[in-house]
Design a protein around this motif. Structure first.
Motif, PDB file in Angstrom:
ATOM      1  N   ASP A  89       0.852  -1.191   0.000  1.00 59.25           N
ATOM      2  CA  ASP A  89       0.000   0.000   0.000  1.00 59.25           C
ATOM      3  C   ASP A  89       0.889   1.243   0.000  1.00 59.25           C
TER       4      ASP A  89
ATOM      5  N   ASN B  61      -3.353   4.390   1.524  1.00 57.56           N
ATOM      6  CA  ASN B  61      -4.790   4.658   1.429  1.00 57.56           C
ATOM      7  C   ASN B  61      -5.628   3.379   1.483  1.00 57.56           C
ATOM      8  N   GLU B  62      -5.032   2.306   1.996  1.00 54.38           N
ATOM      9  CA  GLU B  62      -5.708   1.020   2.148  1.00 54.38           C
ATOM     10  C   GLU B  62      -6.212   0.469   0.820  1.00 54.38           C
ATOM     11  N   SER B  63      -5.412   0.655  -0.245  1.00 55.08           N
ATOM     12  CA  SER B  63      -5.726   0.062  -1.535  1.00 55.08           C
ATOM     13  C   SER B  63      -4.417  -0.288  -2.252  1.00 55.08           C
TER      14      SER B  63
ATOM     15  N   GLU C 105     -12.602  -6.820  -6.373  1.00 56.38           N
ATOM     16  CA  GLU C 105     -12.787  -5.503  -6.997  1.00 56.38           C
ATOM     17  C   GLU C 105     -14.200  -4.982  -6.805  1.00 56.38           C
TER      18      GLU C 105
ATOM     19  N   THR D  86     -12.117  -1.418 -11.039  1.00 60.67           N
ATOM     20  CA  THR D  86     -11.471  -0.205 -10.556  1.00 60.67           C
ATOM     21  C   THR D  86      -9.961  -0.249 -10.698  1.00 60.67           C
TER      22      THR D  86
ATOM     23  N   PHE E  69      -8.122  -1.428  -8.590  1.00 62.66           N
ATOM     24  CA  PHE E  69      -7.603  -1.400  -7.233  1.00 62.66           C
ATOM     25  C   PHE E  69      -8.415  -2.342  -6.361  1.00 62.66           C
TER      26      PHE E  69
ATOM     27  N   THR F 112      -9.270  -2.942  -2.240  1.00 63.42           N
ATOM     28  CA  THR F 112      -9.166  -2.293  -0.932  1.00 63.42           C
ATOM     29  C   THR F 112      -8.855  -3.325   0.152  1.00 63.42           C
TER      30      THR F 112
ATOM     31  N   GLN G 120     -10.336  -3.476   2.904  1.00 67.42           N
ATOM     32  CA  GLN G 120     -11.635  -3.905   3.433  1.00 67.42           C
ATOM     33  C   GLN G 120     -12.146  -5.162   2.736  1.00 67.42           C
ATOM     34  N   LYS G 121     -11.863  -5.312   1.438  1.00 71.33           N
ATOM     35  CA  LYS G 121     -12.293  -6.512   0.710  1.00 71.33           C
ATOM     36  C   LYS G 121     -11.216  -7.593   0.723  1.00 71.33           C
TER      37      LYS G 121
END
Length: 182
Positions: free
Chosen positions: A40, A44-46, A76, A81, A83, A85, A87-88
């Motif tokens: 990362d 930015n957590e992606s 995704e 995208t 990218f 994240t 979170q996923k």
């Protein structure tokens, strides 16, 4: 003094990253998160989708390219995208680690795969036999991948059996299988 529930709600700090997610309790989620954060670069957590395979493989998982593409598509979400994240990524990869999916092959499995390619049971494969098998079906190797593999095979200095002479364009796959596990 903050209560235990307040501590759980506070963001966790990992290196230069401040996670917006609650404190991580699952060790698999922690491993996945730590590996993700190495890539990362923008904090930015992606991460770029092209990094996902490297991250997953750094955790000892060995998905095929097809399996990896399915994982990336699922992570995704809607649209592409380019990218993924945190979170996923974290819950998906945590589940993979918990289920022990995409584990690397054992020496015995690799040896049996080579033996399957050796229809004459010679104990070795030639470059032509290997190329024919690995570029013709399944997830085929590209010409560059084949050349890279052959260069690596030929660069290895395997002990030689004085009673056995191999053709110059061949390798003893049992020794190569042992080497792959080192």
């Amino acid at each position: 003094m903050a209560s235990k529930s307040q501590n759980k709600k506070d963001a966790e700090f990992t290196g230069d990253h401040q996670l917006q997610t609650p404190a991580i309790e699952c060790p698999f989620t922690k491993l996945a998160t730590e590996a993700f954060l190495v890539f990362d670069a923008l904090n930015n957590e992606s991460v770029d989708v092209r990094e996902v395979g490297t991250i997953i493989r750094s955790l000892g998982c060995c998905p095929s390219e097809s399996e990896l593409q399915h994982l990336v598509t699922a992570m995704e979400g809607e649209g592409t995208t380019q990218f993924v994240t945190l979170q996923k990524f974290a819950p998906t990869v945590s589940g993979i680690l918990q289920q022990k999916r995409f584990q690397s092959a054992t020496e015995d499995l690799i040896l049996r795969a080579f033996q399957t390619l050796d229809s004459e049971r010679k104990g070795y494969l030639t470059k032509k036999e290997l190329e024919s098998s690995l570029t013709g079906s399944g997830e085929p190797f590209s010409a560059d991948e084949m050349e890279e593999m052959w260069t690596a095979i030929k660069a290895l200095r395997f002990p030689t059996d004085s009673d056995r002479v191999l053709p110059s364009d061949a390798f003893d796959y049992s020794l190569y299988a042992k080497y792959m596990m080192k």
